[in-house]
Design a protein around this motif. Structure first.
Motif, mmCIF file in Angstrom:
data_model
loop_
_atom_site.group_PDB
_atom_site.id
_atom_site.type_symbol
_atom_site.label_atom_id
_atom_site.label_comp_id
_atom_site.label_asym_id
_atom_site.label_seq_id
_atom_site.Cartn_x
_atom_site.Cartn_y
_atom_site.Cartn_z
ATOM 1 N N VAL A 181 31.610 38.283 30.719
ATOM 2 C CA VAL A 181 32.940 38.884 30.846
ATOM 3 C C VAL A 181 33.898 38.226 29.862
ATOM 4 C CG1 VAL A 181 34.914 39.203 32.385
ATOM 5 C CG2 VAL A 181 32.600 39.486 33.263
ATOM 6 N N ALA A 182 34.764 39.029 29.255
ATOM 7 C CA ALA A 182 35.864 38.532 28.423
ATOM 8 C C ALA A 182 37.152 39.149 28.948
ATOM 9 C CB ALA A 182 35.650 38.912 26.962
ATOM 10 N N SER A 183 38.189 38.331 29.134
ATOM 11 C CA SER A 183 39.459 38.832 29.664
ATOM 12 C C SER A 183 40.603 37.988 29.125
ATOM 13 C CB SER A 183 39.450 38.795 31.199
ATOM 14 O OG SER A 183 39.296 37.460 31.660
ATOM 15 N N GLY A 184 41.804 38.518 29.227
ATOM 16 C CA GLY A 184 42.976 37.775 28.776
ATOM 17 C C GLY A 184 44.220 38.632 28.851
ATOM 18 N N PHE A 185 45.359 38.005 28.578
ATOM 19 C CA PHE A 185 46.648 38.700 28.579
ATOM 20 C C PHE A 185 47.133 38.870 27.144
ATOM 21 C CE2 PHE A 185 46.603 36.613 32.757
ATOM 22 C CZ PHE A 185 46.893 37.695 33.577
ATOM 23 N N TYR A 192 40.402 43.412 29.974
ATOM 24 C CA TYR A 192 39.174 43.009 30.667
ATOM 25 C C TYR A 192 38.011 43.828 30.136
ATOM 26 C CZ TYR A 192 35.938 42.027 34.528
ATOM 27 O OH TYR A 192 34.848 41.641 35.272
ATOM 28 N N MET A 193 36.935 43.156 29.782
ATOM 29 C CA MET A 193 35.713 43.842 29.372
ATOM 30 C C MET A 193 34.533 42.964 29.765
ATOM 31 S SD MET A 193 34.059 46.379 28.234
ATOM 32 C CE MET A 193 35.374 47.412 27.602
ATOM 33 N N ALA A 252 40.921 37.735 34.606
ATOM 34 C CA ALA A 252 39.799 38.305 35.354
ATOM 35 C C ALA A 252 40.096 38.335 36.849
ATOM 36 C CB ALA A 252 38.526 37.506 35.085
ATOM 37 N N ASP A 253 40.643 37.218 37.389
ATOM 38 C CA ASP A 253 40.950 37.164 38.821
ATOM 39 C C ASP A 253 42.087 38.120 39.179
ATOM 40 O OD1 ASP A 253 38.977 35.307 39.217
ATOM 41 O OD2 ASP A 253 40.318 33.573 39.129
ATOM 42 N N ALA A 254 43.103 38.192 38.304
ATOM 43 C CA ALA A 254 44.216 39.104 38.563
ATOM 44 C C ALA A 254 43.746 40.553 38.548
ATOM 45 C CB ALA A 254 45.316 38.889 37.525
#
Length: 649
Positions: A181-185, A192-193, A252-254
Motif C-alpha cells: 500500500v502507498a498513501s499520503g496527503f 491511497y493506492m 491509510a488509517d484515515a
C-alpha cells in the motif's frame, strides 16, 4: 453422448463427490470471508474425478458428471452460509457458530434450493434454453476427459504454489505482507493506492474475466480515489466524532476509517437498487419460466418420460417440502417465541425462496454461477422480511434483526444451490445424464457441506477474526456480505444507518443501471452489471486490484490465442481451460492452507505462532505475485489454444 443405462449414481461416485464437496466448501468459505467472492467448482471437481476414477479402474462420463454435480455444492453452500450467518457473530447474537443451527439453516436451505429448482429445468434448459456457460464448460471438460493427467498436474502445481505463498504471508511465517500500500496527503487530498498480494485473488480475476474485473475495480476507484478524498476535504467537519477519531492518523488509517464509517454505504445503496432492479427486469421471463416448468411437471406424471428427461417426482417433492419446512418453522419459533410470527417467517421464507431460486437459476443461466449476484438477492429478502417483521414486532424489537437474518440465510442457501443445480443439469443435459439422479446427488452434496460449515467457521473466527478489525484481530476476515447484512438488519430495527450515503449510493446504482441498459441497447459486448459495481464500491480497493489484474491476464491470453470478442464461446472455454485449472488450484491451495494455519494459531492462542521473525517487505511480495502471474500466463498459453484443446469425439 453416453447412454442413460451407463452407471451414474454409484457408491464410489457418491463418496468421491462428498469428499470433494466438503474440501471445496471449506476452501470457498475462506475465500468468501476474505474477498467477498466464491467461485464455481464444477470444472476442477470434474478433472479430479476423472483422475481418481481412472486410478480405480476407470469411470464413465456419466459417473464423472455425478461427481462434479455433488462436488459443486461446495461453492453454493459455502456462499449461502458465509454471506449471511456470520452476521449473527458480527451483531453479537452468537458468541460462536452453533453447530446444529448452522446445519439446520444451511442443510435445509440447500435441500429446499434443490426442490424449488426442479420445476425450472424443463423451461430453462429444454424448452427455452439459456446459455449456462459454466455448465457447458463442464460438459466440454467431461467430453474431453480421455487424458485427465495434465489437468491434475496443473491443479497440483498451482495448489502447492498457492499454499506456499499463503504460508509465507502474515498469518503464517510472516515473510511477506498481505498488502502493498502507498498513501499520503497532498494538501487536503487523501491519496491511497494498494494491492493485496494474494494469488487466490489473481485466480479469481482470471476466472471471472476482464469485464467483471474492470467493473469491480472501477467501483473501488470511485470509493477510494474520489469519494473518500472528497469527503475528507469537504465534509469531514460535519461528523465531529469521525474527525476526532482520525485526527493525526496516517493517510491509510484515515482513509480506512472514512470508508468504514461512511463511504462503503454507497455500495449498500447501489446493492439495494441493484437487487430491486434485478427482480423487476426479470419479472416476465421468470413468470413464464415458472409457469411452464410447473405445467411440464404436472403433465409428466401421466406420460412415459425418457430417462434423460426424468426429474424428481412432483408428489415426492411436495412431501419433502413439507418435511423440510416444519423443522425450519420450529427453528424460527425458537427465535421469536411466537407461533404466529414464526409461521409468518416461514411463509416469507417459502415465497421468497421459490422466487429467488428462480431469479438465481435465471441469472446463472445468463452469466454463470461465479457471477450470480446472490448477495443482492439476499439483501432484497432481508429488506422485505424486515419490513413485515417490523409490523409484527415493532421497530425497536431486539429480535427483529436476528429473525430477518435467519430468513435471509435460508433463502440465500436455497438461491445459491438452485442456481448451481441448473448449471449442473445443463452439463448433464449435454452429456445425456438422468436429471433426478443429479438432483439427488446435489442434495446429498449440499447437506454434507452443511455438516462441516460450523467447525470450519469457528476455526477461522478464532484464528483470524470475522468482521471489522479489532485489537485482537487487526487483519480479520472482513466477511463483507455478512457485515452488510448485519448493518442493514440492525439499521432497520432501531439502529442508525448513514441514509444520506445509502441514498447517494442508490443514485449511483441507478446511473450504472442506465449505462448498462444503454450498452445493452447497442448490443455492446462490454456490460456494467450493477451488483458487480456495488461490490467494488463496498470492498477495499486492495482486494479488487488483483482481481482486475487476473482479468487483464485472461484477456491477454485470449489475444495470444487469436480469439476476439466475437469468438465462439466453446473455443474461448477450451483456450482458457489450463488457465482456469491453474487459477482454481491457486485458490484452493491458498484457502486450504489458510484453514490449516488456523489450527496451530487456535491451539497455541498466538497469532504469530509460526512467525520466523524476518520480514522481507512488500517489494518481495510484489515480486512473488508477479512470478505467480507469469506462471499462470505461461500455463494458459502453452497448455491452451483452440486447436490444441479440441474435445475428444
Amino acid at each position: 453422448m453416453a447412454s442413460p443405462a451407463t452407471p451414474q449414481l454409484t457408491f464410489r461416485a457418491v463418496l468421491l463427490a462428498v469428499v470433494l464437496a466438503v474440501i471445496l466448501s471449506a476452501a470457498n468459505a475462506y475465500l468468501g470471508l476474505f474477498a467477498g467472492l466464491t467461485i464455481a467448482t464444477a470444472i476442477p471437481a470434474a478433472v479430479v474425478s476423472m483422475g481418481v476414477l481412472r486410478l480405480l479402474g476407470g469411470g464413465s462420463i456419466l459417473e464423472n458428471n455425478i461427481v462434479q454435480t455433488g462436488a459443486s455444492a461446495g461453492s453454493s453452500i459455502a456462499a449461502g452460509v458465509i454471506f449471511t450467518i456470520p452476521a449473527l457473530i458480527i451483531m453479537g447474537v452468537w458468541p460462536d457458530f452453533k453447530y446444529w443451527w448452522v446445519v439446520g439453516i444451511a442443510g435445509l436451505g440447500g435441500l429446499l434450493g434443490v426442490l424449488f429448482s426442479v420445476p425450472l429445468r424443463r423451461s430453462m434448459i429444454v424448452e427455452e434454453p439459456l446459455p449456462f456457460p459454466e455448465g457447458k464448460a463442464a460438459a466440454e471438460v467431461l467430453k474431453a476427459g480421455e487424458n485427465p493427467g495434465p489437468g491434475l498436474k496443473i491443479l497440483g502445481v498451482a495448489g502447492g504454489l498457492g499454499a506456499l505463498v499463503k504460508l509465507a504471508a502474515e498469518s503464517g511465517l510472516r515473510l511477506i505482507p498481505d498488502n502493498a500500500v502507498a498513501s499520503g496527503f497532498i494538501g487536503k487530498y487523501l491519496g491511497y493506492m494498494g494491492t493485496n498480494l494474494s494469488p487466490a485473488l489473481l485466480g479469481v480475476g482470471y476466472i471471472v474475466g476482464l469485464n467483471i474485473g474492470i467493473v469491480v475495480v472501477s467501483g473501488s476507484i470511485l470509493s477510494w480515489q474520489f469519494a473518500i478524498p472528497i469527503y475528507h476535504a469537504f465534509f469531514l467537519n460535519s461528523d465531529p466524532a469521525l474527525a476526532a477519531q482520525i485526527a493525526g492518523a496516517s493517510a491509510a488509517d484515515a482513509g480506512g476509517a472514512i470508508w468504514s464509517a461512511k463511504i462503503r454505504y454507497l455500495g449498500v445503496g447501489a446493492m439495494l437498487i441493484g437487487g430491486i432492479w434485478t427482480l423487476f427486469s426479470l419479472r416476465n421471463s421468470l413468470a413464464s419460466g415458472i409457469k411452464s416448468g410447473l405445467a411440464a411437471a404436472r403433465k409428466g406424471g401421466g406420460l412415459a418420460v425418457a430417462e434423460t428427461e426424468r426429474d424428481l417426482p412432483m408428489k415426492w417433492m411436495l412431501v419433502a417440502l413439507a418435511v423440510f419446512v416444519i423443522p425450519l418453522w420450529m427453528l424460527y419459533h425458537a427465535i421469536v417465541q411466537s407461533w404466529g410470527v414464526s409461521l409468518t417467517m416461514t411463509i416469507i421464507m417459502i415465497v421468497a425462496g421459490f422466487l429467488f431460486v428462480s431469479v438465481s437459476a435465471y441469472l446463472a443461466g445468463l452469466v454463470g454461477s461465479s457471477n450470480n449476484p446472490v448477495s443482492g438477492i439476499t439483501i432484497a429478502t432481508i429488506l422485505f422480511a424486515s419490513l413485515v417483521l417490523m409490523l409484527l414486532l415493532g421497530r425497536d424489537s431486539s429480535i427483529g434483526p436476528v429473525a430477518a437474518i435467519m430468513i435471509g440465510a435460508v433463502v440465500c442457501c436455497a438461491a445459491a444451490v438452485g442456481g448451481d443445480n441448473l448449471q449442473d443439469l445443463k452439463a448433464g443435459y449435454i452429456v445425456g445424464a438422468t436429471p433426478w439422479k443429479q438432483q439427488l446427488m446435489l442434495g446429498i452434496g449440499a447437506f454434507s457441506c452443511a455438516l462441516i460449515m460450523a467447525p470450519v467457521l469457528n476455526l477461522l473466527a478464532q484464528a483470524y477474526g470475522i468482521g471489522p478489525p479489532t485489537a485482537e484481530h487487526p487483519n480479520s476476515l472482513s466477511a463483507p456480505q455478512a457485515t452488510l447484512m448485519a448493518s442493514v438488519a440492525k439499521g432497520l430495527f432501531g439502529g442508525k444507518l448513514p441514509w444520506d450515503m445509502i441514498g447517494i449510493g442508490a443514485v449511483i446504482g441507478a446511473l450504472v443501471i442506465a449505462l448498462d441498459e444503454w450498452l445493452k441497447s447497442r448490443k455492446a459486448h462490454f456490460r456494467v452489471p450493477v451488483l458487480a459495481a456495488a461490490i467494488g464500491i463496498y470492498l477495499p480497493l486492495e482486494l479488487m486490484v488483483p482481481i482486475f489484474l487476473g482479468g487483464l491476464l485472461a484477456y491477454i491470453v485470449e489475444r495470444r490465442h487469436g480469439l476476439s470478442i466475437d469468438s465462439d464461446e466453446a473455443d474461448r472455454d477450451r483456450a482458457h481451460r489450463p488457465g482456469t485449472l491453474f487459477a482454481a488450484g491457486l485458490i484452493t491451495g491458498e484457502a486450504l492452507t489458510g484453514i490449516a494455519i488456523a489450527i496451530p494459531i487456535v491451539w497455541s492462542g498466538r497469532a504469530d505462532v509460526l512467525s520466523l521473525g524476518t520480514h522481507l517487505g512488500p517489494w518481495v511480495g510484489l515480486a512473488v505475485l508477479a512470478f505467480v502471474a507469469w506462471l499462470l500466463f505461461r500455463t494458459s498459453v502453452r497448455g491452451g489454444g483452440v486447436d490444441s484443446a479440441k474435445p475428444a469425439p
